[in-house]
Design an enzyme around this catalytic site. Structure first.
Site, PDB file in Angstrom:
ATOM      1  N   GLY A   7       0.847  -1.200   0.000  1.00 24.74           N
ATOM      2  CA  GLY A   7       0.000   0.000   0.000  1.00 24.74           C
ATOM      3  C   GLY A   7       0.873   1.236   0.000  1.00 24.74           C
ATOM      4  O   GLY A   7       1.754   1.389   0.861  1.00 24.74           O
ATOM      5  N   VAL A 130      -4.818   1.339  16.173  1.00 24.45           N
ATOM      6  CA  VAL A 130      -5.667   2.032  17.156  1.00 24.45           C
ATOM      7  C   VAL A 130      -4.963   3.295  17.656  1.00 24.45           C
ATOM      8  O   VAL A 130      -3.876   3.220  18.230  1.00 24.45           O
ATOM      9  CB  VAL A 130      -6.009   1.125  18.373  1.00 24.45           C
ATOM     10  N   GLY A 183      -6.491  13.663   5.074  1.00 32.23           N
ATOM     11  CA  GLY A 183      -6.023  12.267   5.068  1.00 32.23           C
ATOM     12  C   GLY A 183      -6.437  11.488   6.304  1.00 32.23           C
ATOM     13  O   GLY A 183      -5.855  10.450   6.601  1.00 32.23           O
ATOM     14  N   LYS A 201     -11.595  -0.999  16.236  1.00 32.14           N
ATOM     15  CA  LYS A 201     -10.539  -0.629  17.182  1.00 32.14           C
ATOM     16  C   LYS A 201     -10.843  -1.117  18.601  1.00 32.14           C
ATOM     17  O   LYS A 201      -9.958  -1.632  19.287  1.00 32.14           O
ATOM     18  CB  LYS A 201     -10.353   0.890  17.168  1.00 32.14           C
TER      19      LYS A 201
END
Ligand code: 80F
Length: 311
Positions: A7, A130, A183, A201
């Site tokens: 990614g 998280v 973002g 999370k």
């Protein structure tokens, strides 16, 4: 330590930048990105400008470059955790470590992934899943011996940013657009808005803090879809605020919008800040810091990488 980076979007690019700032930690001297994969294919080596060297899929990329660790910064897929889930199992089987900022595989198949890691003596590190670079998963590692009763917090940066902006008078759509431009949001922002991200999370934190094996399907969750400007104005007049709260005591686990007053420590956790309160038999601990942002999420993975090399 040879890295295959999976990614190369907001977070992947920020991670590449941090890894190449070698003065950050002596452990980074011998770290090398030996391949980067995006949806177009594999680039061999490390370059800011992505170009496809091989049109192969993610699994083939592992065999092609043979990394020591894969760093997963692919979008979250809550349907089945793929393609990341298969990649983890494949990599761990070969003794390759996994560092991830992608919550979905862990929120769906936590115990399966951890068992595979243990079997092959490989590590799975996931601070970035998280609260991004603000220690939450890794915080637990430095508070051994405490009996944790409950954890509670604000675990999604995008929705906290949107709610904060709505209290400042902005409408919902403009606030979401700002969060996307910075973002903070998921590629599919519905995952933030409908509570999926925070539910993923809190399921991960429940497993870490209470030694459970729950999945996102065990979390009752609700997002901020029904929070409109009228409700915001009403609570503003009362001096209260609505926050998207995640909670777990190891038995009950939920995410829902709750009205909190000025005395609640979460009242002043605004914008992209997140917070986690940990209540134990020894003490109550609260940590506050950015919950989203490309550089922050990337730092979560960088801290895992440095800790992995140290151990
Ligand atoms: P982005 O969509 O920018 O990049 C994804 C990359 O994956 C692209 O390079 C794309 O080409 C590639 N890709 C997609 N499918 C592929 C496939 N099948 N094969 C190969 N390559 C493929 O995503 P981000 O923003 O960079 O996020 C990456 C991961 O980090 C996601 O799993 C996020 O959930 C996670 N993350 C992101 C955060 C952030 O701030 C924070 C922490 C984790 O609290 C909040 O508000 C949360 N929304 C953010 S938490 N961006």
């Amino acid at each position: 330590m040879k890295i295959l980076l999976l990614g190369f979007g907001n977070v992947g690019k920020a991670f590449r930048k941090l890894v190449n700032e070698k003065d950050r930690a002596k452990e980074l001297q011998n770290v090398k990105i030996i391949g980067i994969v995006n949806s177009k294919g594999l680039m061999i080596g490390d370059n800011e400008n992505f170009k496809v060297d091989k049109k192969i899929d993610l699994l083939q990329a592992i065999d092609e470059v043979q990394p020591d660790v894969i760093v997963d910064m692919l979008p979250a897929n809550y349907n089945n955790g793929e393609p990341s889930l298969s990649l983890y199992l494949n990599a761990l089987h070969k003794g390759i470590h996994v560092i991830t900022t992608n919550k979905a595989p862990l929120a769906l198949k936590y115990s399966e992934i951890m068992k595979e890691a243990e079997k092959h003596n490989a590590k799975v590190l996931f601070q970035g899943t998280v609260m991004s670079g603000t220690p939450s998963v890794n915080l637990y590692k430095v508070m051994p011996g405490q009996r944790v009763f409950r954890i509670k917090g604000i675990l999604n940066g995008t929705t906290n940013y949107i709610l904060t902006k709505m209290y400042e008078g902005l409408d919902y759509n403009s606030a979401l657009k700002e969060a996307q431009d910075k973002g903070y949001a998921e590629r599919d922002p519905e995952l933030d808005i409908n509570g999926f991200d925070a539910a993923g999370k809190i399921s991960i934190l429940t497993n870490v803090y209470f030694g459970k094996n729950i999945t996102i399907h065990d979390v009752k969750f609700e997002g901020i879809k029904n929070i409109n400007n009228e409700l915001i104005n009403k609570t503003r007049e009362k001096g209260t605020k609505i926050k998207l709260i995640a909670y777990s005591d190891g038995k009950e686990t939920y995410v829902k919008p709750l009205e909190i007053d000025k005395n609640d420590p979460l009242y002043n956790v605004n914008g992209v800040l997140n917070a986690l309160e940990i209540e134990s038999d020894i003490q109550n601990t609260t940590i506050i810091g950015p919950g989203a942002g490309p550089i922050n999420a990337a730092y979560g993975a960088l801290s895992d990488l440095i800790l992995l090399i140290r151990t």
